[in-house]
Structure formats: structure tokens, C-alpha cells
Design a protein around this motif. Structure first.
Motif, PDB file in Angstrom:
ATOM      1  N   MET A  20      35.583  37.339  49.881  1.00  0.00           N
ATOM      2  CA  MET A  20      34.296  37.240  49.301  1.00  0.00           C
ATOM      3  C   MET A  20      33.757  38.712  49.240  1.00  0.00           C
ATOM      4  O   MET A  20      33.880  39.591  49.889  1.00  0.00           O
ATOM      5  CB  MET A  20      33.284  36.449  50.188  1.00  0.00           C
ATOM      6  N   ILE A  21      32.882  39.058  48.106  1.00  0.00           N
ATOM      7  CA  ILE A  21      32.468  40.253  47.703  1.00  0.00           C
ATOM      8  C   ILE A  21      31.126  40.264  48.593  1.00  0.00           C
ATOM      9  O   ILE A  21      30.478  39.752  48.673  1.00  0.00           O
ATOM     10  CB  ILE A  21      32.147  40.473  46.395  1.00  0.00           C
ATOM     11  N   ASN A  22      31.111  41.594  49.118  1.00  0.00           N
ATOM     12  CA  ASN A  22      29.955  41.884  50.204  1.00  0.00           C
ATOM     13  C   ASN A  22      28.827  42.335  48.918  1.00  0.00           C
ATOM     14  O   ASN A  22      28.664  43.496  48.499  1.00  0.00           O
ATOM     15  CB  ASN A  22      30.368  42.870  50.877  1.00  0.00           C
ATOM     16  N   VAL A  23      27.834  41.365  48.860  1.00  0.00           N
ATOM     17  CA  VAL A  23      26.699  41.843  47.968  1.00  0.00           C
ATOM     18  C   VAL A  23      25.679  42.899  48.573  1.00  0.00           C
ATOM     19  O   VAL A  23      24.986  43.440  47.552  1.00  0.00           O
ATOM     20  CB  VAL A  23      25.753  40.501  47.327  1.00  0.00           C
ATOM     21  N   ASN A  24      25.818  43.029  49.523  1.00  0.00           N
ATOM     22  CA  ASN A  24      25.159  44.326  50.178  1.00  0.00           C
ATOM     23  C   ASN A  24      25.440  45.402  49.937  1.00  0.00           C
ATOM     24  O   ASN A  24      24.800  46.494  50.456  1.00  0.00           O
ATOM     25  CB  ASN A  24      24.701  43.934  51.616  1.00  0.00           C
ATOM     26  N   SER A  25      26.884  45.647  49.592  1.00  0.00           N
ATOM     27  CA  SER A  25      27.661  47.009  49.393  1.00  0.00           C
ATOM     28  C   SER A  25      26.944  47.784  48.460  1.00  0.00           C
ATOM     29  O   SER A  25      26.731  47.302  47.315  1.00  0.00           O
ATOM     30  CB  SER A  25      28.994  46.718  49.229  1.00  0.00           C
ATOM     31  N   PRO A  26      26.721  49.046  48.336  1.00  0.00           N
ATOM     32  CA  PRO A  26      26.567  49.970  47.409  1.00  0.00           C
ATOM     33  C   PRO A  26      27.410  50.039  46.307  1.00  0.00           C
ATOM     34  O   PRO A  26      28.752  49.822  46.600  1.00  0.00           O
ATOM     35  CB  PRO A  26      26.001  51.299  47.951  1.00  0.00           C
ATOM     36  N   GLU A  27      27.243  50.318  45.078  1.00  0.00           N
ATOM     37  CA  GLU A  27      28.150  50.509  43.998  1.00  0.00           C
ATOM     38  C   GLU A  27      27.974  51.828  43.429  1.00  0.00           C
ATOM     39  O   GLU A  27      26.745  52.150  43.219  1.00  0.00           O
ATOM     40  CB  GLU A  27      27.840  49.413  43.024  1.00  0.00           C
ATOM     41  N   VAL A  28      28.825  52.554  43.334  1.00  0.00           N
ATOM     42  CA  VAL A  28      28.876  54.052  42.571  1.00  0.00           C
ATOM     43  C   VAL A  28      29.491  53.707  41.165  1.00  0.00           C
ATOM     44  O   VAL A  28      30.432  53.276  41.093  1.00  0.00           O
ATOM     45  CB  VAL A  28      29.692  54.966  43.346  1.00  0.00           C
ATOM     46  N   VAL A  29      28.523  54.022  40.067  1.00  0.00           N
ATOM     47  CA  VAL A  29      28.943  53.677  38.710  1.00  0.00           C
ATOM     48  C   VAL A  29      28.929  55.457  38.049  1.00  0.00           C
ATOM     49  O   VAL A  29      27.824  55.863  37.972  1.00  0.00           O
ATOM     50  CB  VAL A  29      28.058  52.892  37.808  1.00  0.00           C
ATOM     51  N   TYR A  30      30.348  55.573  37.381  1.00  0.00           N
ATOM     52  CA  TYR A  30      30.109  56.743  36.575  1.00  0.00           C
ATOM     53  C   TYR A  30      29.994  56.385  35.205  1.00  0.00           C
ATOM     54  O   TYR A  30      31.021  55.675  34.572  1.00  0.00           O
ATOM     55  CB  TYR A  30      31.713  57.454  37.014  1.00  0.00           C
ATOM     56  N   GLU A  31      29.157  56.740  34.445  1.00  0.00           N
ATOM     57  CA  GLU A  31      28.788  56.361  33.150  1.00  0.00           C
ATOM     58  C   GLU A  31      29.684  57.408  32.221  1.00  0.00           C
ATOM     59  O   GLU A  31      29.912  58.425  32.526  1.00  0.00           O
ATOM     60  CB  GLU A  31      27.453  56.371  32.814  1.00  0.00           C
ATOM     61  N   ASP A  32      29.767  56.574  30.750  1.00  0.00           N
ATOM     62  CA  ASP A  32      30.390  57.600  29.913  1.00  0.00           C
ATOM     63  C   ASP A  32      29.588  58.812  29.497  1.00  0.00           C
ATOM     64  O   ASP A  32      30.236  59.719  28.979  1.00  0.00           O
ATOM     65  CB  ASP A  32      30.569  56.687  28.647  1.00  0.00           C
ATOM     66  N   ASP A  33      28.379  58.859  29.737  1.00  0.00           N
ATOM     67  CA  ASP A  33      27.782  59.844  29.324  1.00  0.00           C
ATOM     68  C   ASP A  33      27.434  61.045  30.413  1.00  0.00           C
ATOM     69  O   ASP A  33      26.873  62.227  30.178  1.00  0.00           O
ATOM     70  CB  ASP A  33      26.250  59.703  29.195  1.00  0.00           C
ATOM     71  N   GLY A  34      28.473  60.820  31.474  1.00  0.00           N
ATOM     72  CA  GLY A  34      28.608  61.812  32.452  1.00  0.00           C
ATOM     73  C   GLY A  34      27.782  61.590  33.721  1.00  0.00           C
ATOM     74  O   GLY A  34      27.760  62.331  34.642  1.00  0.00           O
TER      75      GLY A  34
END
Length: 70
Positions: free
Chosen positions: A1-15
Motif C-alpha cells: 500500500m502506498i503511504n499517502v502521507n509521504s512527500p513526493e519530489v518531482v523534477y520537471e522538464d523545465d528544470g
């Protein structure tokens, strides 16, 4: 099960780099030091989550303090 309270780091195409946590969205693009490390404190009410993020290598988190980078 995915922990919905975990932070997510996202690297966008624009840098840009973003952290998503609960209802928060935080741009951290310019917060990395010369070693590619960024420290972020996220708050959820009275609770803080401390993140140590290594650029494109992952992150660690703790509720007491920042973790040292490897």
C-alpha cells in the motif's frame, strides 16, 4: 500500500524541482547547495517532517531532525 502521507519530489522538464506534501507545494529548485543537497522542513499542524534531498538521487525524512547526506 502506498503511504499517502509521504512527500513526493518531482523534477520537471523545465528544470524546476518541487516537493508535494499533504496540501503543500514547495519549489526547491534554488535551494540545493554546491553538493546537490537540500534540506526542507514540512509542517502538518503541530508536526514537522524534515527532509534531506539529494538532487536526482532520492531523499530521506525524519520527524526529529535532518538526516545526514551520504
Amino acid at each position: 500500500m502506498i503511504n499517502v502521507n509521504s512527500p513526493e519530489v518531482v523534477y520537471e522538464d523545465d528544470g524546476t524541482v518541487w516537493v508535494y506534501y499533504m496540501d503543500q507545494k514547495l519549489e526547491i529548485t534554488d535551494d540545493f547547495d554546491e553538493n546537490g543537497i537540500c534540506h526542507v522542513e514540512l509542517k502538518d499542524g503541530d508536526t514537522s517532517v524534515y527532509m534531506t534531498i539529494e538532487y536526482e538521487k532520492g531523499y530521506s525524512m525524519n520527524t526529529n531532525k535532518y538526516a545526514p547526506a551520504d
